[in-house]
Scaffold this active site. Structure first.
Site, PDB file in Angstrom:
ATOM      1  N   GLY A  79       0.801  -1.293  -0.156  1.00  0.00           N
ATOM      2  CA  GLY A  79       0.119  -0.181  -0.100  1.00  0.00           C
ATOM      3  C   GLY A  79       0.794   1.307   0.069  1.00  0.00           C
ATOM      4  N   CYS A  80       1.889   1.198   0.778  1.00  0.00           N
ATOM      5  CA  CYS A  80       2.681   2.440   0.796  1.00  0.00           C
ATOM      6  C   CYS A  80       3.698   2.826  -0.455  1.00  0.00           C
ATOM      7  CB  CYS A  80       3.664   2.286   1.729  1.00  0.00           C
ATOM      8  SG  CYS A  80       2.770   2.272   3.641  1.00  0.00           S
ATOM      9  N   THR A  81       3.861   1.481  -1.157  1.00  0.00           N
ATOM     10  CA  THR A  81       4.494   1.649  -2.409  1.00  0.00           C
ATOM     11  C   THR A  81       3.435   2.465  -3.432  1.00  0.00           C
ATOM     12  OG1 THR A  81       6.090  -0.018  -1.903  1.00  0.00           O
ATOM     13  CG2 THR A  81       5.663   0.348  -4.350  1.00  0.00           C
ATOM     14  N   ALA A  84       3.314   6.127  -2.708  1.00  0.00           N
ATOM     15  CA  ALA A  84       4.398   6.610  -3.200  1.00  0.00           C
ATOM     16  C   ALA A  84       4.564   6.820  -4.674  1.00  0.00           C
ATOM     17  CB  ALA A  84       5.665   5.942  -2.639  1.00  0.00           C
TER      18      ALA A  84
END
Length: 190
Positions: A79-81, A84
């Site tokens: 999710g964070c990738t 980003a």
């Protein structure tokens, strides 16, 4: 014991969500702890842009225009990738509206340095969201030292213009950019 009768701890739920294994209901959100109109707590932290470390001070960044401050749980998780990449793709639009983008995570600076190059694509800064900053913005995940996924848009006077919390990375960039553009339309000379 069937799965539906097992109890999961908050930490286990957070780990499943971070791994992308917890189903996310479209449109489901949590309320951001700091609401629109609240004063954004000032902070200074170590950050990296394109792998190069520097000291980030919110007060200094606000002198240049609005700041998009987004908290993310952990670098290199799915999710964070995704988030980003979405912020990276929108960086030029944020800059055109006069905004600075910075992501904060509880990760160590070395890990964030790699993340800034590979996943943020050298487009925007990421910094260490220490426990004090995570607490001040009220974005701490229960039981864990990491933050939840919350995006803020902060006006140059330090007022929160928009806050949005959701496990899913979808919607954070679009909402943040809309808030920055609305602020810019109301303050064309700023």
């Amino acid at each position: 014991m069937p799965f539906h009768t097992k109890r999961l701890t908050i930490g286990a739920l957070a780990a499943l969500a971070l791994a992308g294994l917890l189903p996310i209901v479209p449109g489901a959100t949590a309320l951001a702890a700091l609401p629109q109109g609240a004063a954004a707590p000032d902070f200074t932290t170590q950050a990296v842009l394109a792998g190069k470390p520097f000291s980030f001070h919110l007060g200094d960044a606000l002198k240049k225009g609005p700041v998009v401050l987004y908290f993310f749980p952990a670098a290199f998780t799915s999710g964070c990738t995704i988030e980003a990449h979405e912020f990276s793709d929108a960086t030029d639009a944020f800059h055109a509206a006069g905004a600075t983008v910075i992501g904060l995570s509880h990760d160590p600076l070395g890990k964030l340095s790699r993340f800034s190059v590979t996943e943020c694509r050298n487009k925007f800064a990421v910094g260490v969201g220490g426990s004090d900053v995570i607490k001040a913005y009220k974005v701490k995940l229960p039981v864990l030292s990491m933050s939840d996924r919350t995006s803020y848009v902060i006006a140059p006077d330090g007022t929160i213009l928009m806050s949005y919390s959701a496990f899913s990375p979808q919607g954070h960039v679009a909402r943040s950019l809309a808030a920055v553009k609305a602020w810019r339309a109301a303050h064309p000379a700023s």
